[in-house]
Motif scaffolding. Sequence first.
Motif, PDB file in Angstrom:
ATOM      1  N   GLN A 240     -63.251 -27.989 -54.105  1.00 19.82           N
ATOM      2  CA  GLN A 240     -62.796 -29.328 -54.478  1.00 19.82           C
ATOM      3  C   GLN A 240     -61.276 -29.382 -54.439  1.00 19.82           C
ATOM      4  O   GLN A 240     -60.604 -28.458 -54.897  1.00 19.82           O
ATOM      5  CB  GLN A 240     -63.298 -29.731 -55.861  1.00 19.82           C
ATOM      6  CG  GLN A 240     -63.072 -31.204 -56.175  1.00 19.82           C
ATOM      7  CD  GLN A 240     -63.639 -31.600 -57.521  1.00 19.82           C
ATOM      8  OE1 GLN A 240     -62.901 -31.810 -58.457  1.00 19.82           O
ATOM      9  NE2 GLN A 240     -64.955 -31.689 -57.623  1.00 19.82           N
ATOM     10  N   ALA A 241     -60.744 -30.459 -53.895  1.00 19.47           N
ATOM     11  CA  ALA A 241     -59.298 -30.643 -53.836  1.00 19.47           C
ATOM     12  C   ALA A 241     -58.983 -32.127 -53.776  1.00 19.47           C
ATOM     13  O   ALA A 241     -59.738 -32.916 -53.203  1.00 19.47           O
ATOM     14  CB  ALA A 241     -58.706 -29.922 -52.622  1.00 19.47           C
ATOM     15  N   ASP A 242     -57.857 -32.499 -54.392  1.00 19.12           N
ATOM     16  CA  ASP A 242     -57.336 -33.855 -54.308  1.00 19.12           C
ATOM     17  C   ASP A 242     -56.229 -33.874 -53.257  1.00 19.12           C
ATOM     18  O   ASP A 242     -55.375 -32.982 -53.226  1.00 19.12           O
ATOM     19  CB  ASP A 242     -56.762 -34.308 -55.651  1.00 19.12           C
ATOM     20  CG  ASP A 242     -57.835 -34.424 -56.730  1.00 19.12           C
ATOM     21  OD1 ASP A 242     -59.027 -34.483 -56.377  1.00 19.12           O
ATOM     22  OD2 ASP A 242     -57.470 -34.440 -57.923  1.00 19.12           O
ATOM     23  N   VAL A 243     -56.226 -34.904 -52.416  1.00 14.56           N
ATOM     24  CA  VAL A 243     -55.272 -34.992 -51.306  1.00 14.56           C
ATOM     25  C   VAL A 243     -54.430 -36.246 -51.458  1.00 14.56           C
ATOM     26  O   VAL A 243     -54.960 -37.354 -51.606  1.00 14.56           O
ATOM     27  CB  VAL A 243     -56.002 -35.019 -49.950  1.00 14.56           C
ATOM     28  CG1 VAL A 243     -55.009 -35.191 -48.806  1.00 14.56           C
ATOM     29  CG2 VAL A 243     -56.802 -33.735 -49.755  1.00 14.56           C
ATOM     30  N   GLY A 244     -53.118 -36.072 -51.439  1.00 11.83           N
ATOM     31  CA  GLY A 244     -52.191 -37.196 -51.429  1.00 11.83           C
ATOM     32  C   GLY A 244     -51.330 -37.148 -50.179  1.00 11.83           C
ATOM     33  O   GLY A 244     -51.114 -36.080 -49.604  1.00 11.83           O
ATOM     34  N   VAL A 245     -50.850 -38.288 -49.741  1.00 18.36           N
ATOM     35  CA  VAL A 245     -49.961 -38.373 -48.582  1.00 18.36           C
ATOM     36  C   VAL A 245     -48.724 -39.160 -48.982  1.00 18.36           C
ATOM     37  O   VAL A 245     -48.827 -40.262 -49.541  1.00 18.36           O
ATOM     38  CB  VAL A 245     -50.658 -39.046 -47.382  1.00 18.36           C
ATOM     39  CG1 VAL A 245     -49.694 -39.155 -46.202  1.00 18.36           C
ATOM     40  CG2 VAL A 245     -51.904 -38.265 -46.965  1.00 18.36           C
ATOM     41  N   ARG A 246     -47.570 -38.592 -48.754  1.00 19.93           N
ATOM     42  CA  ARG A 246     -46.295 -39.229 -49.086  1.00 19.93           C
ATOM     43  C   ARG A 246     -46.223 -39.626 -50.558  1.00 19.93           C
ATOM     44  O   ARG A 246     -45.747 -40.685 -50.921  1.00 19.93           O
ATOM     45  CB  ARG A 246     -46.051 -40.444 -48.199  1.00 19.93           C
ATOM     46  CG  ARG A 246     -45.780 -40.096 -46.747  1.00 19.93           C
ATOM     47  CD  ARG A 246     -45.531 -41.329 -45.901  1.00 19.93           C
ATOM     48  NE  ARG A 246     -44.986 -40.958 -44.597  1.00 19.93           N
ATOM     49  CZ  ARG A 246     -44.740 -41.823 -43.621  1.00 19.93           C
ATOM     50  NH1 ARG A 246     -44.995 -43.107 -43.811  1.00 19.93           N
ATOM     51  NH2 ARG A 246     -44.252 -41.413 -42.474  1.00 19.93           N
ATOM     52  N   GLY A 247     -46.751 -38.761 -51.431  1.00 24.17           N
ATOM     53  CA  GLY A 247     -46.678 -39.016 -52.853  1.00 24.17           C
ATOM     54  C   GLY A 247     -47.707 -39.987 -53.365  1.00 24.17           C
ATOM     55  O   GLY A 247     -47.647 -40.406 -54.532  1.00 24.17           O
ATOM     56  N   SER A 248     -48.686 -40.363 -52.539  1.00 20.68           N
ATOM     57  CA  SER A 248     -49.737 -41.257 -53.013  1.00 20.68           C
ATOM     58  C   SER A 248     -50.644 -40.512 -53.982  1.00 20.68           C
ATOM     59  O   SER A 248     -50.668 -39.285 -54.038  1.00 20.68           O
ATOM     60  CB  SER A 248     -50.563 -41.774 -51.834  1.00 20.68           C
ATOM     61  OG  SER A 248     -51.402 -40.748 -51.316  1.00 20.68           O
ATOM     62  N   THR A 249     -51.431 -41.258 -54.746  1.00 22.94           N
ATOM     63  CA  THR A 249     -52.457 -40.630 -55.559  1.00 22.94           C
ATOM     64  C   THR A 249     -53.589 -40.164 -54.652  1.00 22.94           C
ATOM     65  O   THR A 249     -53.705 -40.574 -53.491  1.00 22.94           O
ATOM     66  CB  THR A 249     -53.008 -41.603 -56.610  1.00 22.94           C
ATOM     67  OG1 THR A 249     -53.747 -42.646 -55.944  1.00 22.94           O
ATOM     68  CG2 THR A 249     -51.888 -42.225 -57.415  1.00 22.94           C
ATOM     69  N   PHE A 250     -54.455 -39.295 -55.202  1.00 24.67           N
ATOM     70  CA  PHE A 250     -55.553 -38.764 -54.401  1.00 24.67           C
ATOM     71  C   PHE A 250     -56.574 -39.836 -54.049  1.00 24.67           C
ATOM     72  O   PHE A 250     -57.387 -39.652 -53.137  1.00 24.67           O
ATOM     73  CB  PHE A 250     -56.237 -37.607 -55.142  1.00 24.67           C
ATOM     74  CG  PHE A 250     -56.887 -37.996 -56.442  1.00 24.67           C
ATOM     75  CD1 PHE A 250     -58.223 -38.341 -56.496  1.00 24.67           C
ATOM     76  CD2 PHE A 250     -56.158 -38.006 -57.628  1.00 24.67           C
ATOM     77  CE1 PHE A 250     -58.824 -38.692 -57.692  1.00 24.67           C
ATOM     78  CE2 PHE A 250     -56.743 -38.348 -58.826  1.00 24.67           C
ATOM     79  CZ  PHE A 250     -58.082 -38.700 -58.861  1.00 24.67           C
ATOM     80  N   SER A 251     -56.548 -40.977 -54.749  1.00 25.45           N
ATOM     81  CA  SER A 251     -57.463 -42.084 -54.444  1.00 25.45           C
ATOM     82  C   SER A 251     -56.946 -42.976 -53.325  1.00 25.45           C
ATOM     83  O   SER A 251     -57.675 -43.856 -52.858  1.00 25.45           O
ATOM     84  CB  SER A 251     -57.685 -42.944 -55.693  1.00 25.45           C
ATOM     85  OG  SER A 251     -58.200 -42.182 -56.762  1.00 25.45           O
ATOM     86  N   GLN A 252     -55.715 -42.771 -52.900  1.00 26.32           N
ATOM     87  CA  GLN A 252     -55.078 -43.675 -51.942  1.00 26.32           C
ATOM     88  C   GLN A 252     -55.021 -43.114 -50.531  1.00 26.32           C
ATOM     89  O   GLN A 252     -54.170 -43.504 -49.734  1.00 26.32           O
ATOM     90  CB  GLN A 252     -53.659 -44.011 -52.418  1.00 26.32           C
ATOM     91  CG  GLN A 252     -53.610 -44.793 -53.715  1.00 26.32           C
ATOM     92  CD  GLN A 252     -52.201 -45.034 -54.211  1.00 26.32           C
ATOM     93  OE1 GLN A 252     -51.287 -44.255 -53.940  1.00 26.32           O
ATOM     94  NE2 GLN A 252     -52.011 -46.124 -54.931  1.00 26.32           N
ATOM     95  N   VAL A 253     -55.926 -42.207 -50.204  1.00 26.65           N
ATOM     96  CA  VAL A 253     -56.007 -41.628 -48.869  1.00 26.65           C
ATOM     97  C   VAL A 253     -57.406 -41.886 -48.319  1.00 26.65           C
ATOM     98  O   VAL A 253     -58.400 -41.597 -48.983  1.00 26.65           O
ATOM     99  CB  VAL A 253     -55.698 -40.120 -48.879  1.00 26.65           C
ATOM    100  CG1 VAL A 253     -55.815 -39.534 -47.474  1.00 26.65           C
ATOM    101  CG2 VAL A 253     -54.304 -39.865 -49.438  1.00 26.65           C
ATOM    102  N   MET A 254     -57.474 -42.432 -47.119  1.00 29.44           N
ATOM    103  CA  MET A 254     -58.751 -42.696 -46.475  1.00 29.44           C
ATOM    104  C   MET A 254     -59.179 -41.482 -45.649  1.00 29.44           C
ATOM    105  O   MET A 254     -58.414 -40.986 -44.827  1.00 29.44           O
ATOM    106  CB  MET A 254     -58.638 -43.922 -45.570  1.00 29.44           C
ATOM    107  CG  MET A 254     -59.834 -44.157 -44.668  1.00 29.44           C
ATOM    108  SD  MET A 254     -61.301 -44.700 -45.557  1.00 29.44           S
ATOM    109  CE  MET A 254     -60.870 -46.410 -45.886  1.00 29.44           C
TER     110      MET A 254
END
Length: 665
Positions: A83-97
Amino acid sequence: MRYLFTLLFLFLIVETPKAQIEAELDSIDVTASRISTSISESGKNVSVITAEQIGEMPVQSVDDLLRSLPGININGRAGFGVQADVGVRGSTFSQVMFLLDNTPLNDPLTAHFNTNIPVALSEIAQIELIRGPASTSFGADAVGGVVHIKTKAYMMKEIEADDNLQTRTNLDISAGENNLRIIDATAGVAKKNVRFSTSFRTASSDGEQLTNPGFEEGVSSEENYNTYFDMMNLSAALSVNLGENWNWYVRSGLENRDFNARYFYTRSIVDESIEEIESRWALSALTYENNNHRSEINFSYRDVEDVFDFLPGTIPANVHQTGSLFLNGSHQYELNSDQLTSVSGSLNYMRFMIGGQLLNKQIESTDRGDHENTSWGIYGIHTMNYDFGLSMTTSLRLQFNPISDLTFLPQISAAYDLGTVNLRTSIGRAIREGDFTERYISSEIPNLTPGRNIGNPDLLPEESTTFDFGLDWTPANNLRFSPTFFYRSSSNLIDYAVTNSNNINNADNLQPNEEYFYASNISESEAIGIEFISSFTSELGTNASLRTEPGYTYIRTTSDQNTVSRYIANHPSHQVSFDLSLIVGNLSIQSQSMYNVRSEEAAVLINAEVPDQYFLTNLKVGFKPFGNNFQLYTQILNVTDTQYQEILGAPMPGRWILGGVKYGL
């Protein structure tokens, strides 16, 4: 440090292969919007990981593949893709498609499950990281960026095979410390108009043995606990060319996960959580292409059962059954240079796309209740490419969801090719809808204890606007520099705020005049940052090559709150990465290294700490004694045995050694 500069200097003076890096930028097609373009024409900062790189990198999961890419931050709770949370450019892990073969993978229960990738690594043909907003093209949740995973069967679905039976096989078997066992296999056949493939992956381990803080505090009888995991996925795909213009593609599969989840979601000293997840899914694509016209219908369905047992054998487990149904239809029309001569002699091509999509999500849960919601959108995309080097893509989406009604999401991106320099920029709006956890957590627990989280069914979507500007400079065929500046402004951000129950009017299970953590649209934030990506490639003789990819990311997040929430800004402020690939004859050495600087966190009661800085490196040494089809290899994950956490309470693996054999034909 002086040795690093010496090494970089040597890279520049060694004779290089012709156009190797230039070809990567110009020839790889990506879906930065739903209209396929080359990377150089997309106007976006896009990274692509190919099947060849996946097979050689010293990793065992998709989230570890992404770790070395600038602009992306991984907060893992365990290794090996548990399990891992992924962010892009400082986004939250919920804000990546997350997309698989052009259909969404994002889980309606919680974004913690978004990296539960249900296909074998050896079946993945390409992973695209599209930095920046893409809600206009792909819908809600694509705020920080998009991770698009494309399987081999999907990318070859419209390629007609010859009359002879063609086969492909990949097998990767490895074993290591802590009774680690991994099998990753794919097989495919093709003949004329039909292709079929299947993939299988299993990964299990007893895990590392760790000291149990609950034993020291006298609330548990077990002195130690293990970070065990047992995961399996199985899928199959079929594509058929239905005549000259039609193609039908379908893939389905199942996935099972059973793992230790202690301190994954809480900091409670009594936490002894285990979790089991089962999913069944299917996706399909029907395409029609005739001259300048292309139509496509995408469909997917996913059913997931999550059983979370906080105190096994003591209290009933929470059981969540979720389903998601996705449908997208689009039509693209292209005008080529011959057709555009009368309009503008400088246009190479012009592409138009119109489409619509629908997403239905359902849940049946013991603590969140039974709910369903549907969102839909219509969109238009327009791309132009001029012979003097300019490419532009403009798009607009009208998005509807039951809470906020209609939202307008515009976006524009542009690229200008100046030869050795390619300038690119984009600006666009994006939204993220609250998941079932944020809307309904604890809503079905009678007489909820104060201090617990409580959901808010009336949450508005998070909104953001992002601007970026960058360039790709290729001063030599073996050398590239790609700096990018970005800025994102966000509002209606969802977080949990301490709220008196007397002020919460949409929950009837709370005790009077008590404090709860209530999901609310409470925050605005700004993120500013710089991404730097570079590539160096050298031929070290007739049978040797060297490739390095250094990267750096800086992100600063500010908020209107007195203290920036860990939920909103749980990312490194400085992130340095360095990938190296050295091939000498039949011997290969691959390393992946990263250094992170971030905010320190601690929870003394459970002996938990997120360090303010840490260094990680993975290493893989491979040998091909009988040619390219057979390889023996050794991997050392976390070579320096760094003790660290990325989510407070969940220790990441220390040094882990494994060995394996790989066969491909």
